[in-house]
Write an enzyme that holds these catalytic residues in place. Structure first.
Site, PDB file in Angstrom:
ATOM      1  N   TYR A 122     -13.534 -10.375  -9.551  1.00 16.24           N
ATOM      2  CA  TYR A 122     -14.243 -11.095  -8.492  1.00 16.24           C
ATOM      3  C   TYR A 122     -15.330 -11.864  -9.220  1.00 16.24           C
ATOM      4  O   TYR A 122     -16.078 -11.277 -10.013  1.00 16.24           O
ATOM      5  CB  TYR A 122     -14.867 -10.134  -7.488  1.00 16.24           C
ATOM      6  N   ARG A 176     -12.971  -8.206   9.925  1.00 16.04           N
ATOM      7  CA  ARG A 176     -12.293  -6.905   9.924  1.00 16.04           C
ATOM      8  C   ARG A 176     -12.864  -5.994  11.006  1.00 16.04           C
ATOM      9  O   ARG A 176     -13.849  -5.282  10.794  1.00 16.04           O
ATOM     10  CB  ARG A 176     -12.461  -6.224   8.566  1.00 16.04           C
ATOM     11  N   THR A 209      -9.259 -13.106  -8.240  1.00 16.92           N
ATOM     12  CA  THR A 209      -8.909 -13.067  -6.817  1.00 16.92           C
ATOM     13  C   THR A 209      -9.587 -14.220  -6.097  1.00 16.92           C
ATOM     14  O   THR A 209     -10.811 -14.370  -6.142  1.00 16.92           O
ATOM     15  CB  THR A 209      -9.330 -11.713  -6.207  1.00 16.92           C
ATOM     16  N   ARG A 236      -1.551  -0.132  -0.740  1.00 19.19           N
ATOM     17  CA  ARG A 236      -1.994   1.043   0.017  1.00 19.19           C
ATOM     18  C   ARG A 236      -1.234   2.340  -0.319  1.00 19.19           C
ATOM     19  O   ARG A 236      -1.860   3.404  -0.371  1.00 19.19           O
ATOM     20  CB  ARG A 236      -1.908   0.746   1.510  1.00 19.19           C
ATOM     21  N   LYS A 244      -4.743 -14.823  -8.147  1.00 20.10           N
ATOM     22  CA  LYS A 244      -4.312 -13.927  -7.054  1.00 20.10           C
ATOM     23  C   LYS A 244      -4.697 -14.505  -5.695  1.00 20.10           C
ATOM     24  O   LYS A 244      -5.856 -14.835  -5.449  1.00 20.10           O
ATOM     25  CB  LYS A 244      -4.957 -12.544  -7.213  1.00 20.10           C
ATOM     26  N   ILE A 303      -7.348  -2.285  -6.172  1.00 18.60           N
ATOM     27  CA  ILE A 303      -7.944  -1.774  -4.930  1.00 18.60           C
ATOM     28  C   ILE A 303      -9.392  -1.417  -5.243  1.00 18.60           C
ATOM     29  O   ILE A 303      -9.668  -0.442  -5.959  1.00 18.60           O
ATOM     30  CB  ILE A 303      -7.146  -0.565  -4.386  1.00 18.60           C
ATOM     31  N   HIS A 351      -3.450 -10.470   0.285  1.00 18.17           N
ATOM     32  CA  HIS A 351      -4.434  -9.386   0.275  1.00 18.17           C
ATOM     33  C   HIS A 351      -4.044  -8.297   1.292  1.00 18.17           C
ATOM     34  O   HIS A 351      -4.893  -7.637   1.884  1.00 18.17           O
ATOM     35  CB  HIS A 351      -5.828  -9.935   0.602  1.00 18.17           C
ATOM     36  N   SER A 379       1.886  -7.258  -1.094  1.00 15.21           N
ATOM     37  CA  SER A 379       1.607  -7.319   0.346  1.00 15.21           C
ATOM     38  C   SER A 379       2.779  -6.805   1.162  1.00 15.21           C
ATOM     39  O   SER A 379       3.770  -7.521   1.362  1.00 15.21           O
ATOM     40  CB  SER A 379       1.213  -8.725   0.827  1.00 15.21           C
ATOM     41  N   GLY A 380       2.666  -5.561   1.582  1.00 16.93           N
ATOM     42  CA  GLY A 380       3.663  -4.975   2.479  1.00 16.93           C
ATOM     43  C   GLY A 380       4.736  -4.145   1.802  1.00 16.93           C
ATOM     44  O   GLY A 380       5.670  -3.708   2.472  1.00 16.93           O
TER      45      GLY A 380
HETATM   46  C1  LIG Z   1      -8.617  -0.717   0.337  1.00 20.17           C
HETATM   47  C2  LIG Z   1      -8.182  -1.945  -0.369  1.00 20.17           C
HETATM   48  C3  LIG Z   1      -9.056  -2.558  -1.261  1.00 20.17           C
HETATM   49  C4  LIG Z   1      -8.648  -3.691  -1.961  1.00 20.17           C
HETATM   50  N1  LIG Z   1      -9.488  -4.233  -2.886  1.00 20.17           N
HETATM   51  C5  LIG Z   1      -9.085  -5.306  -3.587  1.00 20.17           C
HETATM   52  C6  LIG Z   1      -9.913  -5.833  -4.606  1.00 20.17           C
HETATM   53  O1  LIG Z   1     -10.996  -5.319  -4.890  1.00 20.17           O
HETATM   54  N2  LIG Z   1      -9.469  -6.931  -5.260  1.00 20.17           N
HETATM   55  C7  LIG Z   1      -8.273  -7.522  -4.971  1.00 20.17           C
HETATM   56  O2  LIG Z   1      -7.908  -8.515  -5.588  1.00 20.17           O
HETATM   57  N3  LIG Z   1      -7.468  -7.029  -4.027  1.00 20.17           N
HETATM   58  C8  LIG Z   1      -7.841  -5.925  -3.337  1.00 20.17           C
HETATM   59  N4  LIG Z   1      -7.014  -5.407  -2.394  1.00 20.17           N
HETATM   60  C9  LIG Z   1      -5.716  -6.060  -2.105  1.00 20.17           C
HETATM   61  C10 LIG Z   1      -4.594  -5.467  -2.968  1.00 20.17           C
HETATM   62  O3  LIG Z   1      -4.725  -5.872  -4.301  1.00 20.17           O
HETATM   63  C11 LIG Z   1      -3.233  -5.940  -2.461  1.00 20.17           C
HETATM   64  O4  LIG Z   1      -3.224  -7.340  -2.415  1.00 20.17           O
HETATM   65  C12 LIG Z   1      -2.899  -5.369  -1.085  1.00 20.17           C
HETATM   66  O5  LIG Z   1      -3.230  -4.000  -1.022  1.00 20.17           O
HETATM   67  C13 LIG Z   1      -1.414  -5.532  -0.770  1.00 20.17           C
HETATM   68  O6  LIG Z   1      -1.144  -5.153   0.550  1.00 20.17           O
HETATM   69  P1  LIG Z   1      -0.495  -3.735   0.934  1.00 20.17           P
HETATM   70  O7  LIG Z   1      -1.403  -2.670   0.428  1.00 20.17           O
HETATM   71  O8  LIG Z   1      -0.426  -3.750   2.425  1.00 20.17           O
HETATM   72  O9  LIG Z   1       0.867  -3.687   0.303  1.00 20.17           O
HETATM   73  C14 LIG Z   1      -7.382  -4.254  -1.706  1.00 20.17           C
HETATM   74  C15 LIG Z   1      -6.503  -3.615  -0.820  1.00 20.17           C
HETATM   75  C16 LIG Z   1      -6.885  -2.469  -0.169  1.00 20.17           C
HETATM   76  C17 LIG Z   1      -5.904  -1.788   0.738  1.00 20.17           C
END
Ligand SMILES: Cc1cc2nc3c(=O)[nH]c(=O)nc-3n(C[C@H](O)[C@H](O)[C@H](O)COP(=O)(O)O)c2cc1C
Length: 384
Positions: free
Chosen positions: A152, A187, A178, A335, A257, A98, A281, A312-313
């Site tokens: 990234y 968004r 990613t 999250r 990813k 995140i 994501h 995811s989810g």
């Molecule tokens: C606030 C936020 C920031 C995120 N930043 C990244 C990131 O920098 N790199 C990345 O690969 N995924 C990022 N993600 C995606 C997460 O790795 C993950 O795929 C996603 O949170 C899964 O969905 P869920 O939180 O609804 O379960 C981010 C997700 C959130 C919620």
């Protein structure tokens, strides 16, 4: 290690008049986190792409599956450990990357807090490229607990290579590149507030501390200002030939990813991927897509033995169990741990992770599955 023990701890605290400080359900966690985070950060973390249909569908997809209970097994102990890249990890769960996790903490150092929560729980952390603290500081806070680095890929290959080599030197055990964020998705919540969150949130420390990046600074120039000027420094098109280049840069296990289509899985294998990380994501990048859980069975079949990480989810221990039964090697929490962090720092993250793992292990106990290998697709039934 028994994660189910957390239940006994919580009941025992009740005997001395102490009720749990942090939420016991995702709904309450979400509600309390929304009050604990500044509105812009909340909008960024909770929000997703378009009208957020895909984001919701990710969660709803879990409800279409149910686990068969098996009786007269009553496993007294349950083994939740997994093997990944030659390591034995205590839990089949990890903290998904995140990027703004730093600012989800009240002190602005969420990356370090999550590293500490990882040490406490054994749940691996994916340190992000977009970090409030440099990856070397995150690695120091991890103190040898296995963790991974999320990459990234900047268009500047020297800078990309530098990030990769730093991650290797810092002791991360694998790199997840990613693939779905080379351009930022649509968004509405962020657009509504003109909120491009990586900028004010100061999650650029991996750039500002990077020797290659710093070499490009003009005399006297502020590194953060330069990184902001080059936004989106973290993105840029990344294609199959770029992947070959990346593969040549590191001996660390490489996870891809964002892969959800079986043809991409097969191609990824041909290009030397060590694992597939199946994710959309969290519905943050493209609305109108398939729930990731729907993609998982075909991805696993195409992976044909290659480890498959999934996120995811995921909102509960029951969700973790279902993804594992489909065949995921490890399941990512997103999250929920960011919300725990906003509420209680390290303690909040530890609570979220321990609760999820306790529920998962108790489901294995009640439903008669002694080990993860017993959780197979045959243990699941589609209910709607
Ligand atoms: C606030 C936020 C920031 C995120 N930043 C990244 C990131 O920098 N790199 C990345 O690969 N995924 C990022 N993600 C995606 C997460 O790795 C993950 O795929 C996603 O949170 C899964 O969905 P869920 O939180 O609804 O379960 C981010 C997700 C959130 C919620």
């Amino acid at each position: 290690m028994s994660f189910a023990e957390y239940q006994n701890e919580l009941y025992a605290q009740g005997q001395t008049g102490h009720q749990p400080q942090y939420p016991m359900t995702f709904a309450e966690l979400e509600e309390r986190a929304s009050a604990a985070m500044p509105p812009k950060v909340w909008g960024y973390v909770a929000g997703g792409a378009g009208d957020e249909h895909t984001q919701r569908a990710n969660c709803e997809a879990f409800r279409r599956w149910g686990l068969y209970p098996r009786m007269l097994v009553a496993p007294a102990t349950r083994d939740m450990s997994i093997e990944l890249f030659g390591m034995t990890l205590p839990a089949p769960v990890f903290m998904a990357p995140i990027g703004v996790i730093g600012v989800c903490a009240q002190d602005g150092h969420g990356d370090l807090a999550c590293a500490r929560a990882s040490v406490r729980t054994g749940v691996p952390f994916f340190a992000g490229t977009l970090s409030a603290d440099p990856m070397e500081d995150v690695a120091a806070a991890l103190g040898g607990t296995p963790a991974f680095f999320q990459l990234y890929t900047p268009s500047d290959r020297d800078l990309a290579a530098s990030l990769v080599h730093r991650a290797e030197a810092a002791g991360f055990r694998g790199i997840a590149v990613t693939l779905d964020t080379w351009v930022t998705g649509w968004r509405p919540r962020d657009l509504r507030g003109s909120n491009y969150p990586q900028v004010p949130s100061g999650c650029l420390s991996n750039y500002t501390s990077d020797p290659v990046f710093r070499r490009g600074l003009r005399p006297g120039e502020d590194a953060t200002e330069a990184a902001v000027r080059e936004l989106p420094i973290f993105g840029g098109p990344f294609r199959w030939d770029d992947l070959d280049w990346l593969r040549s840069q590191t001996r660390l296990p490489l996870m891809l990813k964002g892969i959800c289509h079986p043809d991409d899985v097969r191609r990824a294998k041909d290009h030397g991927a060590d694992a597939i990380y199946c994710s959309n994501h969290g519905g943050r990048q493209a609305n109108g897509g398939l729930p990731t859980l729907e993609c998982l069975p075909d991805v696993i079949e195409a992976a044909d033995g290659l480890p498959v990480l999934f996120d995811s989810g995921v909102r509960s221990g029951a969700d973790v169990i279902k993804a594992l039964a489909m065949g995921a090697t490890a399941v990512g929490v997103g999250r929920p741990y960011a919300y725990g962090l906003a509420l209680g720092g390290v303690e909040g993250v530890v609570h979220v992770l321990r609760s999820m793992l306790a529920e998962a292990e108790l489901i294995m106990a009640v439903d008669g599955y002694p080990a993860l290998k017993d959780l197979t697709p045959e243990a699941l039934r589609l209910v709607g």
